[in-house]
Design an enzyme around this catalytic site. Structure first.
Site, PDB file in Angstrom:
ATOM      1  N   ARG A 119       0.829  -1.197   0.000  1.00 55.26           N
ATOM      2  CA  ARG A 119       0.000   0.000   0.000  1.00 55.26           C
ATOM      3  C   ARG A 119       0.869   1.256   0.000  1.00 55.26           C
ATOM      4  O   ARG A 119       1.916   1.282   0.650  1.00 55.26           O
ATOM      5  CB  ARG A 119      -0.933   0.020   1.220  1.00 55.26           C
ATOM      6  N   SER A 123       7.220  -5.401   6.639  1.00 55.77           N
ATOM      7  CA  SER A 123       6.676  -6.385   7.579  1.00 55.77           C
ATOM      8  C   SER A 123       7.357  -7.745   7.499  1.00 55.77           C
ATOM      9  O   SER A 123       6.707  -8.790   7.357  1.00 55.77           O
ATOM     10  CB  SER A 123       5.182  -6.535   7.342  1.00 55.77           C
ATOM     11  N   ASP A 158       5.266  -3.584  10.394  1.00 58.97           N
ATOM     12  CA  ASP A 158       3.844  -3.236  10.341  1.00 58.97           C
ATOM     13  C   ASP A 158       3.198  -3.276  11.718  1.00 58.97           C
ATOM     14  O   ASP A 158       2.275  -2.504  12.006  1.00 58.97           O
ATOM     15  CB  ASP A 158       3.090  -4.159   9.376  1.00 58.97           C
TER      16      ASP A 158
END
Length: 367
Positions: free
Chosen positions: A108, A177, A230
């Site tokens: 994202r 992440s 994350d």
């Protein structure tokens, strides 16, 4: 009635009996198959059972590993990584901020305009991009070039309401992440890939340097100012709204947790302690393992067939990356041993990861 009529009646009766016998046998077989399918399901369900006493055993085992990981690098299945985040958001932040979140099969890009405690979030926009499977196992340069190309395209669509400070280079927070050994707030070396990624040349490299190099190749004028996991990013997002937030857990493609720890309670800390007196610890609990965790033969075969057999044991039991394939394996066993879908096993059931967690979630909600 006559001999012919009697003969026909006998033949008809015999045929009727044969048909009835066939139907009864078919019903018996169906019942036997269904009983076998239920037995497979019940065996798996019972193998996954986590009564309260077992959960307490898991918790106790995890606490032991946490202390070991805080005491010594490599001293535990839990890496207990230092994040170098010793100050979390207060809600007073102002300005335009960009973020890139690479955490699984999608990434994202986001921009947000903050206006302090009064206005909070004035405006935000984001886009989600699917990463082609080939790039997850391809080359380091191809992956980061793909990500930066999408980021650059997103920046060109910066619309009204987003106001970067005049003459100031755009800054980016990079949420990455995967297990990283951080050396500062804006640098960190990849320890290993998870969640289906397997690019060997990236392991051991500083992922911020790799991202900045791709930005250079694309002539993108932007600087990475922070690297966070994350889970740490989730904690920061929670703290932005509530100062009492101390723990964050991710249950997505992978699974992880982080929390705020007293700096003086970390024996492996080297150097001057932070002024805040605390720091965020990235547990990397996907690699946790204990004999108290429920593990079934289905989990054993999934682990053996994975890209990282023997690793990320906890994550493979609970995360979205693997739950769909666990269901596929159970359905395949039912199809082969209990003719769940008839005499022919659907060919798609032999394809690993064809059934994704996002597909089975609505089925679970309806049950």
């Amino acid at each position: 009635m006559g001999r012919m009529g009697v003969t026909l009646a006998i033949i008809g009766a015999a045929a009727t009996c044969a048909i009835a016998a066939h139907l009864v046998a078919k019903r018996v077989r169906q019942r036997a198959n269904w009983s076998r399918a239920l037995a497979i399901y019940h065996d798996f369900r019972d193998g996954c059972a986590t009564p309260l006493h077992r959960l307490r055993q898991v918790v106790d085992a995890m606490v032991v590993e946490m202390h070991a990981g805080l005491a010594l690098e490599g001293g535990s299945k839990l890496k207990m990584l230092l994040s170098y985040v010793d100050n979390l958001p207060t809600g007073e932040e102002n300005g335009l901020f960009y973020a890139l979140d690479l955490g699984g099969t999608n990434f994202r890009v986001l921009r947000v305009q903050l206006a302090g405690t009064e206005g909070r979030i004035l405006q935000q926009e984001y886009e989600e991009v699917s990463i082609p499977q080939a790039l997850m196992v391809g080359s380091n340069e191809e992956l980061f070039d793909f990500i930066v190309a999408e980021l650059a395209s997103f920046i060109t669509r910066e619309g009204e309401g987003f106001h970067p400070l005049l003459g100031r280079q755009r800054e980016l927070g990079f949420t990455f992440s995967f297990p990283v050994k951080q050396t500062s707030i804006d640098s960190g070396n990849l320890l290993k890939w998870t969640k289906g990624f397997a690019i060997k040349e990236t392991v051991g490299k500083d992922v911020v340097e790799e991202l900045q190099a791709a930005m250079g190749r694309h002539k993108l004028d932007m600087r990475v100012t922070a690297l966070v996991n994350d889970t740490v990013g989730t904690l920061a997002g929670g703290r932005y709204w509530n100062e009492d937030v101390m723990v964050a857990v991710i249950l997505g493609t992978g699974s992880n947790a982080c929390y705020v720890e007293r700096a003086d309670a970390i024996p492996k800390w080297r150097g001057v302690l932070p002024k805040s007196g605390s720091t965020v610890i990235n547990m990397e609990w996907g690699s946790f393992w204990s004999s108290h965790l429920p593990r079934t033969p289905v989990d054993d075969t999934l682990d053996a067939d994975s890209l990282n057999p023997g690793d990320q044991g906890f994550e493979k039991l609970i995360s979205g990356m693997y739950l769909g394939d666990i269901v596929r394996r159970i359905l395949l066993k039912m199809a082969e041993e209990a003719a769940l879908f008839g005499n022919t096993v659907p060919s798609n059931l032999f394809i690993p990861f064809i059934l994704r967690s996002i597909t089975i979630t609505p089925m679970y909600r309806l049950s």
